[in-house]
Design an enzyme around this catalytic site. Structure first.
Site, PDB file in Angstrom:
ATOM      1  N   LYS B  76       0.858  -1.182   0.000  1.00  0.00           N
ATOM      2  CA  LYS B  76       0.000   0.000   0.000  1.00  0.00           C
ATOM      3  C   LYS B  76       0.895   1.233   0.000  1.00  0.00           C
ATOM      4  O   LYS B  76       1.935   1.252   0.683  1.00  0.00           O
ATOM      5  CB  LYS B  76      -0.899  -0.025   1.248  1.00  0.00           C
ATOM      6  CG  LYS B  76      -1.932   1.101   1.318  1.00  0.00           C
ATOM      7  CD  LYS B  76      -2.822   0.959   2.557  1.00  0.00           C
ATOM      8  CE  LYS B  76      -3.883   2.058   2.641  1.00  0.00           C
ATOM      9  NZ  LYS B  76      -4.760   1.906   3.820  1.00  0.00           N
ATOM     10  N   SER B 151      -9.757   2.084   2.913  1.00  0.00           N
ATOM     11  CA  SER B 151      -8.840   2.821   2.071  1.00  0.00           C
ATOM     12  C   SER B 151      -7.839   1.948   1.303  1.00  0.00           C
ATOM     13  O   SER B 151      -7.251   2.413   0.332  1.00  0.00           O
ATOM     14  CB  SER B 151      -8.051   3.816   2.923  1.00  0.00           C
ATOM     15  OG  SER B 151      -7.227   3.137   3.855  1.00  0.00           O
ATOM     16  N   SER B 175     -10.083  -0.303   7.052  1.00  0.00           N
ATOM     17  CA  SER B 175      -9.458  -0.113   5.739  1.00  0.00           C
ATOM     18  C   SER B 175      -8.792  -1.346   5.138  1.00  0.00           C
ATOM     19  O   SER B 175      -8.409  -1.319   3.973  1.00  0.00           O
ATOM     20  CB  SER B 175      -8.427   1.019   5.812  1.00  0.00           C
ATOM     21  OG  SER B 175      -9.084   2.265   5.789  1.00  0.00           O
TER      22      SER B 175
END
Lengths: 477, 484
Positions: B76, B151, B175
């Site tokens: 990420k 997210s 997330s």
């Protein structure tokens, strides 16, 4: 109307750690800009603070030295504001639950009375960087070497009633932090900075007046002058029908005045909240014991002991305990010479005068305590007079070796052979018949003339007591 | 190749069935070919990936291979990666090349993993749909008109679309779990402090936790084994021994006590989602588990509490992005104030600005007690709810998200509707507990996630419970059309 001044001080003292409070970067002063700032100090994305245990220990030592409560659990909070030399946009400090709680120190006032000043709290925090406004042609340079330097902020109660009291308190804290080795207290390098909260109120009134805060004063002299100016300004203002506004002011030493920096309405809302990156600081009995195990004798105790053990006057005891180094030096001289009073005179007199003249400190003193004791022993055993001793001292200061070496090399040994002194005096009497006549006619003052001649002609080496005795005998009618 | 498990890939690499370079190239090819449909990567690091793969092949040849040597992985874009852009999905950091590696990145590199690139995400991890990214929305591989969740939406979509075998994610309020649910993959958010936060760009420090997004619990176990552990650089990381997560996968779950919080099955939950979740619970009963109804009475307060605590921390954490030292700086600032205001107004998107403002407000003098302090108190009560529940049950189960993936653009004008997407996931972050999401039977061709919440540091049990389900069912093996 008679006014009463009320003063409280906030003192930021830099803690003597090798590395910063939340990073491993070094804290040494004077490096090239931004060479002592690591990723944490720069506030890069993703970095996290880790508390320097040494800083906690030093804070605990201070707490112990002012007989304060040490919080078994204290927490770090973020003080949020934007400034270019504040890399994270917040300063890590302590707000609720500081590490050092309420304590106190005693100060001695000019009239000799002792006053207790309360310390509200002392908390750990990180320093910000430095903005450099010169040499950047309308831009500002940022040096983050200082960022993250550990500070202990020491907050007093509003207990001081005059600029002199405030200075006495500030000096006391300065002395204390150096004694217990938690700070070098170097004011030129910013290791000891003072903010003064100043207000005035009519004598007898209980409620405090509105205060102004004078920021970042870095000398005791300026502190006194800044407060003095501020007190007069406030009284003039009120007596002229105005009111004091709560604001931050700066002291301008060149103009000897304080100037408004920002008012209350422009004051930041710092939005303090507990820093979620740091765990609460837990201090248990073992940590407390370890941190304070080697706490030295504190100045107040030392002063009292010097009066008892060495028979010093309060003045001398005060003078000689000003710093730990000086006190240790004195005690070595006193011990090695066996003459504490002479030691006090020489250390407090000749030695300190010489140090002041050369702006040196004890660490670089050319005469060791042991050698100064040696000099005092030679005065005591009659090898030299007190007057000659000053000459020996000067030679020692300039690298002439120890007292005995100087005395030998310069032939300064006192003449105590009464035969030699008699011969000398006989010659003087023979050469000055007029003066002999005057003396015998009752003009006692002329006696001093003969002593002076004897000392002069012996190069100061004749034993003064013997000179006196012999002269009195020979001049007798 | 792209459907093989981590264990199979590792075995094949050891047997030299194919090389790490071949495997890496295979994934880089897939990314190049398929990611234009998804936008799941912000940065593809082909060159450094192939160089790392070559090194891995040499290590594999020498016989000193670690557990993940030569296995491709994606991070990420919230994790700092030395020499690689680390944008956090924001214009603010579009130009930021991290000068150091996050601990998670470092540990996985030390285990031999090959970094394919950095995945798309909501800006600064603030969002539940991946629509707040400066790099544009990510498309759900199951239906490209829909969101992947957020997210960690880029990681979820990339793993679901087989563009990488596994990816890292972070979870502040759901997330990892919510996008895992919406993309039909397995995601685990460990206990707060289980993985180091060093080098992970902070959103809400007391809630943020790194985790794994994978196609199965077994794959996640392999990765978490390498990621977890105490880090002296993170004071909040837990100094608790890390068990072998792979070892525990096959443990029997007979007699497992599963708690179903009645608050997780009430109004707001899509009926069809509820039905497939109930079916999954029945599967657990067949596997020998006992079902208990429980209550987490304060859980309805978790969303409002979260939207005080998280913005408060973010308002402070994001203060460092000021245009002074790195990141976006506005053109020709007039003075300092202009530099701050324009750099931040240009660098941050609307959702980030909204949360900074909320956070600044709740910490302000006069509001602190009513908002921040009160939220902290309720947070404590929420944690107490779980504590009581875990006296009676071993794990808690329920839906990960109230609905399946929603269309892109659907909730962007309604922040509160967006926030309610995380209604079942937020409480675990507030309590610091570990949580997982695993795929169950889809609804109308869209994935649904079953959430499993465990007690502190019981990641091994979560992975075991998830693995037993995946051993007995096949939902986790389904691949979205066009990405098989």
């Amino acid at each position: 109307m008679p006014w009463e001044t009320v003063i409280g001080l906030e003192i930021h003292t830099q803690l003597a750690t090798q590395s910063k409070i939340f990073s491993g970067a070094p804290t040494a002063f004077g490096a090239a800009p931004n060479t002592q700032a690591c990723a944490i100090d720069l506030g890069l994305p993703g970095v996290l603070p880790v508390l320097n245990e040494r800083a906690v220990k030093l804070a605990v030592r201070f707490g112990k030295a002012i007989e304060a409560e040490i919080a078994p659990r204290s927490i770090f909070a973020r003080k949020n504001y934007f400034y270019p030399d504040l890399p994270k946009g917040y300063q890590i400090s302590q707000y609720e639950l500081p590490i050092v709680g309420r304590g106190q120190v005693e100060i001695v006032l000019d009239d000799g009375t002792v006053k207790t000043v309360g310390v509200t709290r002392a908390h750990l925090e990180e320093d910000a960087g430095k903005s450099l406004h010169e040499d950047f042609h309308g831009l500002t340079g940022i040096d983050l070497n200082r960022a993250g330097t550990p500070l202990l902020e020491i907050v007093s109660e509003p207990d001081m009633r005059s600029p002199q009291e405030a200075v006495a308190y500030a000096k006391k804290i300065h002395q204390l932090v150096r004694y217990i080795g938690i700070s070098d207290g170097n004011m030129q390098e910013g290791s000891f900075r003072m903010d003064a909260n100043v207000s005035v109120r009519p004598v007898g009134q209980k409620a405090l007046g509105t205060r102004a805060e004078i920021k970042n004063v870095n000398s005791f002299r300026f502190l006194e002058k800044a407060i003095q100016f501020e007190v007069e300004r406030q009284i003039d203002l009120i007596e002229g029908g105005g009111t004091v506004v709560q604001e931050t002011r700066l002291y301008d030493a060149a103009k000897d005045e304080t100037r408004s920096m920002r008012g209350k309405e422009e004051a930041n809302d710092y939005r303090y909240f507990p820093d979620p990156d740091l765990l609460p600081v837990e201090i248990d009995a073992a940590f407390l014991a370890e941190a304070t195990a080697d706490l030295p004798e504190l100045p107040d105790a030392k002063r009292a002991r010097f009066q008892v053990d060495h028979g010093l006057s309060e003045y001398d005891a005060n003078l000689l305990t000003a710093t730990r180094e000086l006190a240790d030096y004195f005690e070595t001289v006193a011990r090695d010479s066996g003459e504490p009073k002479l030691a006090a005179n020489w250390v407090g007199g000749e030695l300190m005068a010489a140090l002041n003249k050369t702006e040196g400190d004890l660490a670089g003193c050319p005469i060791s305590a042991t050698r100064l004791a040696g000099l005092i022993r030679r005065i005591q055993d009659g090898t030299i007079s007190g007057k000659i001793a000053k000459q020996v001292f000067e030679a020692m200061w300039n690298g002439g070796g120890d007292a005995d070496q100087v005395i030998e090399a310069q032939g300064l040994r006192q003449i105590t052979d009464s035969g030699a002194i008699e011969t000398l005096i006989d010659a003087i009497i023979a050469a000055n018949p007029d003066q002999v006549e005057q003396y015998r006619a009752g003009k006692d003052k002329v006696f001093g003339f003969f002593v002076g001649q004897a000392m002069k002609q012996s190069g100061g080496k004749a034993n003064p007591a013997q000179v006196n005795d012999i002269l009195k005998r020979k001049l007798a009618p | 190749m792209q459907n093989k498990s981590i264990a199979q890939l590792a075995a094949d690499l050891r047997l030299r069935t194919y090389s790490s370079v071949e495997l890496t190239r295979h994934y880089l090819d897939r990314i190049e070919r398929l990611d234009p449909r998804l936008n799941s990567f912000i940065t593809v690091a082909s060159e450094s990936a192939l160089a790392a793969a070559e090194r891995a092949d040499r290590v594999l040849k020498s016989g000193d291979a670690g557990p993940l040597t030569g296995i491709p992985i994606a991070h990420k874009d919230i994790f700092c990666t030395q020499g690689l852009r680390t944008s956090c999905g924001s214009r603010m950091l579009d130009n930021f090349i991290a000068p150091y590696d996050a601990t998670v990145v470092e540990k996985l590199a030390a285990a031999g993993a090959v970094v394919l690139g950095k995945t798309n995400m909501d800006e600064f991890a603030m969002g539940s749909s991946n629509e707040t990214s400066f790099y544009g929305p990510v498309h759900n591989p199951w239906d490209q008109t829909r969101v992947p969740g957020g997210s960690s939406g880029g990681s979820a979509a990339a793993v679901a679309a087989r563009l990488c075998p596994v990816a890292t994610g972070t979870d502040t309020g759901g997330s990892i779990r919510q996008p895992a649910a919406l993309c039909g993959i397995t995601g685990i958010k460990p206990t707060y402090g289980r993985c180091s936060r060093w080098g992970m760009i902070a959103f809400a420090s007391s809630l943020d936790q790194a985790g794994v997004m994978a196609r199965s619990a077994a794959d996640a176990a392999f990765i978490l084994d390498e990621m977890a552990g105490f880090d002296p650089r993170d004071s909040t990381s837990a100094d608790v021994p890390v068990p072998d997560y792979v070892d525990a996968l096959d443990d029997d779950i007979k007699g497992l006590r599963i708690g179903l919080p009645k608050e997780y099955f009430g109004a707001g939950l899509d009926g069809r989602v509820a039905a497939v979740i109930q079916d999954a619970i029945k599967e657990y009963e067949r596997l020998g588990a006992e079902i208990h109804e429980i209550s987490l009475p304060n859980s309805p307060l978790s969303v409002p509490v979260y939207y005080v605590v998280a913005p408060a921390e973010c308002s402070s954490n994001l203060a460092r992005f000021d245009g002074v030292r790195y990141g976006h700086r506005c053109e020709n600032p007039r003075d300092l104030e202009d530099l701050y205001k324009r750099s931040r107004a240009e660098g941050f998107g609307a959702e980030v600005q909204r949360r900074i403002m909320i956070g600044t407000y709740v910490l302000s003098a006069g509001y602190y007690d009513a908002y921040y302090l009160k939220a902290q108190k309720i947070r404590h009560l929420i944690a107490e709810d779980f504590k009581r529940a875990f006296d009676k049950v071993d794990v808690i189960m329920g839906p990960t998200s109230p609905t399946t993936a929603f269309p892109i653009g659907d909730k962007m004008d309604d922040p509160v509707a967006m926030y309610l997407n995380d209604i079942y996931t937020i409480a675990t972050n507030l309590a610091g507990l570990p949580g997982m999401s695993i795929p169950v039977e889809p609804v109308d061709g869209l994935p649904v996630g079953l959430q499993i919440i465990g007690n502190y540091f019981e990641e091994a049990r979560l992975l075991n419970v998830a693995h037993r389900f995946q051993h007995a069912t096949h939902w986790h093996q389904a691949a979205p059309a066009g990405f098989e």
